[in-house]
Design an enzyme around this catalytic site. Structure first.
Site, PDB file in Angstrom:
ATOM      1  N   GLY A  16      34.145  43.808  -6.141  1.00 33.83           N
ATOM      2  CA  GLY A  16      33.910  45.160  -5.634  1.00 33.83           C
ATOM      3  C   GLY A  16      33.993  46.209  -6.726  1.00 33.83           C
ATOM      4  N   CYS A  43      37.192  35.915  -6.928  1.00 30.87           N
ATOM      5  CA  CYS A  43      36.008  35.104  -6.619  1.00 30.87           C
ATOM      6  C   CYS A  43      35.601  34.234  -7.803  1.00 30.87           C
ATOM      7  CB  CYS A  43      34.869  36.022  -6.201  1.00 30.87           C
ATOM      8  SG  CYS A  43      33.296  35.178  -6.060  1.00 30.87           S
ATOM      9  N   CYS A  48      35.993  31.719  -4.783  1.00 26.73           N
ATOM     10  CA  CYS A  48      34.711  31.163  -4.328  1.00 26.73           C
ATOM     11  C   CYS A  48      34.034  30.232  -5.336  1.00 26.73           C
ATOM     12  CB  CYS A  48      33.730  32.293  -4.021  1.00 26.73           C
ATOM     13  SG  CYS A  48      34.477  33.805  -3.428  1.00 26.73           S
ATOM     14  N   LYS A  51      36.061  27.083  -6.429  1.00 26.08           N
ATOM     15  CA  LYS A  51      36.206  26.286  -5.195  1.00 26.08           C
ATOM     16  C   LYS A  51      34.929  25.517  -4.884  1.00 26.08           C
ATOM     17  CE  LYS A  51      34.688  27.708  -1.739  1.00 26.08           C
ATOM     18  NZ  LYS A  51      35.266  28.775  -0.940  1.00 26.08           N
ATOM     19  N   TYR A  99      30.156  39.223 -16.618  1.00 27.67           N
ATOM     20  CA  TYR A  99      30.706  40.452 -16.021  1.00 27.67           C
ATOM     21  C   TYR A  99      30.892  41.545 -17.067  1.00 27.67           C
ATOM     22  CZ  TYR A  99      31.281  39.147 -11.190  1.00 27.67           C
ATOM     23  OH  TYR A  99      31.019  38.845  -9.881  1.00 27.67           O
ATOM     24  N   TYR A 177      40.737  29.428   5.932  1.00 24.31           N
ATOM     25  CA  TYR A 177      39.666  28.994   5.030  1.00 24.31           C
ATOM     26  C   TYR A 177      40.203  28.125   3.891  1.00 24.31           C
ATOM     27  CZ  TYR A 177      36.366  32.708   6.612  1.00 24.31           C
ATOM     28  OH  TYR A 177      35.517  33.513   7.304  1.00 24.31           O
ATOM     29  N   GLU A 181      39.612  24.145   3.241  1.00 26.11           N
ATOM     30  CA  GLU A 181      38.745  23.757   2.120  1.00 26.11           C
ATOM     31  C   GLU A 181      39.484  22.842   1.143  1.00 26.11           C
ATOM     32  OE1 GLU A 181      35.689  27.571   2.063  1.00 26.11           O
ATOM     33  OE2 GLU A 181      37.353  27.591   0.669  1.00 26.11           O
ATOM     34  N   ALA A 340      30.990  31.203   5.673  1.00 24.35           N
ATOM     35  CA  ALA A 340      31.018  29.736   5.663  1.00 24.35           C
ATOM     36  C   ALA A 340      32.395  29.289   5.233  1.00 24.35           C
ATOM     37  CB  ALA A 340      29.973  29.193   4.694  1.00 24.35           C
ATOM     38  N   HIS A 435      10.293  20.375  10.737  1.00 23.03           N
ATOM     39  CA  HIS A 435      10.667  19.000  11.049  1.00 23.03           C
ATOM     40  C   HIS A 435      10.497  18.093   9.838  1.00 23.03           C
ATOM     41  CE1 HIS A 435      11.479  15.752  13.810  1.00 23.03           C
ATOM     42  NE2 HIS A 435      10.438  15.090  13.338  1.00 23.03           N
ATOM     43  N   GLU A 440      16.279  22.882  12.715  1.00 20.53           N
ATOM     44  CA  GLU A 440      15.303  23.039  13.808  1.00 20.53           C
ATOM     45  C   GLU A 440      15.979  22.946  15.171  1.00 20.53           C
ATOM     46  OE1 GLU A 440      12.379  19.897  14.465  1.00 20.53           O
ATOM     47  OE2 GLU A 440      13.594  18.517  13.292  1.00 20.53           O
TER      48      GLU A 440
END
Ligand code: NDP
Length: 449
Positions: A16, A43, A48, A51, A99, A177, A181, A340, A435, A440
């Site tokens: 952020g 993160c 994240c 992980k 970064y 979470y 995980e 997720a 498919h 689907e």
């Protein structure tokens, strides 16, 4: 130009903070950002990204097993945790550099060191004082471990990413979470895992069918799930730990990991000196524009009590910087935020759980399906994919979409856009499936439960 050293001073170089600093600088503001620990925040360094790399690593166990049904004979495999961690660390170092370059290229000044507010317009870093017209606190969060006898022996996710070797037997405490995980990661890497959760079913807040499905899959894999269970004490016993549980039993393991939530990182920041108010959980109180009790001091990300997800912090930072220094482009919405859990199999979810939908809409229509994915036919893997749609019958709108199965995160991301656009069940029904995919199934579910 103001008399302040900077127009905008950001404390914290996580998702952020960096986004806000970069966008503000792009709008022409004079921006500084300080960081005491690592660039990229939780993160990138202990969340994240590493992980997901560990999840990829742990998946090879199943992949090698599955290969045989497809005609492959895989040679003797072995796993080297230290090589994985060294490679992961190298990738994180690369991202730390990315970064830094993002900030440099935007023209934001990076100051390394701990930033402390000394008054409502000044930040002090290692004895040097900087003034700013506006200040953003984006210091994030830190794992929180309850106090109990022996709690000094436990590790958190912070340390799990830097273990020297994998344990033989581990306890993972928590049902959110991170606990789910890591229980999956450790188990697939060959660790004997016991996962303890204080309530009757883990993953509180997720749809009950999803929670049960993951519990069934974890139990079937051989993860020792113990619900309604808590640790009462831990005693060190040579190289291992004797862990006493609330039913009086004792378990010997060589690692105890706690993932019992994260608390906002506000201590010692000088927030009191600046007059910034905290809520009763220690998070910084903000209004709809992330303004704290001091109008020119803002806060975003895990340090406020909203949603602890990187993409949420990124959006908050971006929208705030646009709002302060550019053209206010869009509003932040905390509704229907998809997420997720990278459990094995993973969960993807957006919108309301069935219980929440019933509370909000009364009667709701439920469509669900549990099936054997095509890949499992030849691999012989006994793992079911689960999907669920929740529909408000009055508007025909789909108000909850849930999945447990391979690539659930990838699949739900797309459906989240449909939900944001107000998709109805008939939109789903008139969409042609792709498919053969698992996704689907979401457009072919016709039978109500
Ligand atoms: P969560 O808040 O998700 O879960 C905390 C868990 O610990 C809950 O099961 C909670 O139980 C339990 N707990 C809390 N206090 C105690 C206690 N004193 N004793 C025993 N159990 C306790 O926190 P996490 O640490 O798992 O993750 C923090 C946040 O980070 C998440 O909420 C999420 O927003 C974010 N995150 C997101 C990820 C992703 O998007 N894939 C991955 C990892 C983290 P109860 O349910 O009973 O309260």
């Amino acid at each position: 130009m103001s008399d302040f050293d900077y127009d905008f001073f950001v404390i914290g170089c996580g998702s952020g903070g960096v986004r806000a600093a970069r966008i503000a600088a792009n709008h022409g503001a004079r921006v500084a950002v300080c960081e005491e620990r690592y660039l990229g925040g939780t993160c990138v360094n202990v969340g994240c990204i590493p992980k997901k790399l560990l999840v990829y690593a742990s998946h090879f166990h199943d992949d090698f097993e599955d290969a045989s049904g497809f005609g492959w004979t895989v040679g003797k495999s072995s796993f080297d945790w230290s090589r994985l961690i060294a490679n992961k660390n190298q990738e994180i170092q690369r991202l730390n550099g990315v970064y830094k370059r993002l900030l440099d290229n935007a023209g934001a000044e990076l100051i390394l060191g701990r930033g402390v507010l000394v008054d409502d317009h000044s930040v002090e870093i290692e004895g040097k004082r900087y003034t700013a017209e506006r200040i953003l606190v984006a210091t994030g969060g830190w794992p929180s471990v309850p106090e109990f006898p022996g709690c000094e022996h436990v590790i958190t996710s912070n340390e799990a990413f830097y273990l020297e070797h994998t344990p033989t037997r581990a306890i993972v405490v928590g049902g959110g979470y991170i606990a789910v995980e890591f229980a999956g990661i450790f188990h697939s890497l060959g660790v004997d895992v016991i996962q303890l959760y204080r309530g009757s079913l883990f993953l509180r807040g997720f749809d009950d069918d999803v929670r049960q499905h993951v519990a069934d899959e974890y139990a079937a894999k051989g993860i020792d799930l113990r619900f309604n269970t808590e640790v009462t004490r831990i005693d060190k016993d040579g190289d291992s730990y004797a862990v006493t549980l609330n039913d009086g039993s004792e378990v010997d393991v060589d690692l105890v990991m706690y993932a019992t939530g994260r608390r906002p990182l506000t201590a010692g920041l000088g927030l009191d000196k600046a007059g910034v108010d905290l809520d009763d959980k220690g998070a910084i109180k903000v209004d709809d524009n992330w303004q704290t009790s001091v109008p020119h001091i803002y806060a975003i990300g895990d340090v406020i009590d909203r949603i602890q997800l990187t993409p949420v912090a990124l959006n908050e930072g971006h929208i705030l910087a646009d709002f302060l220094f550019g053209e206010p482009a869009r509003d932040m919405s905390y509704e229907n935020v998809p997420s997720a859990v990278f459990s094995q199999p993973p969960i993807g979810s957006v919108g309301l759980a069935e219980g929440q939908a019933r509370e909000k809409y009364g009667d709701v229509h439920i469509y669900k399906s549990s099936f054997n994915a095509l890949k499992n036919t030849l691999s012989g893997r006994n793992e079911k994919t689960f999907m669920k749609l929740i529909v408000d019958p009055a508007s025909d709108r789909v108000v909850g979409i849930h999945m447990v199965g391979p690539e659930a995160g990838e699949i739900i991301q797309g459906f989240a856009v449909a939900m944001k656009a107000g998709a109805t069940k008939s939109h789903f029904d008139t969409t042609i499936g792709i498919h053969p995919t698992s996704a689907e199934e979401f457009v072919t579910m016709r039978e109500r439960h």
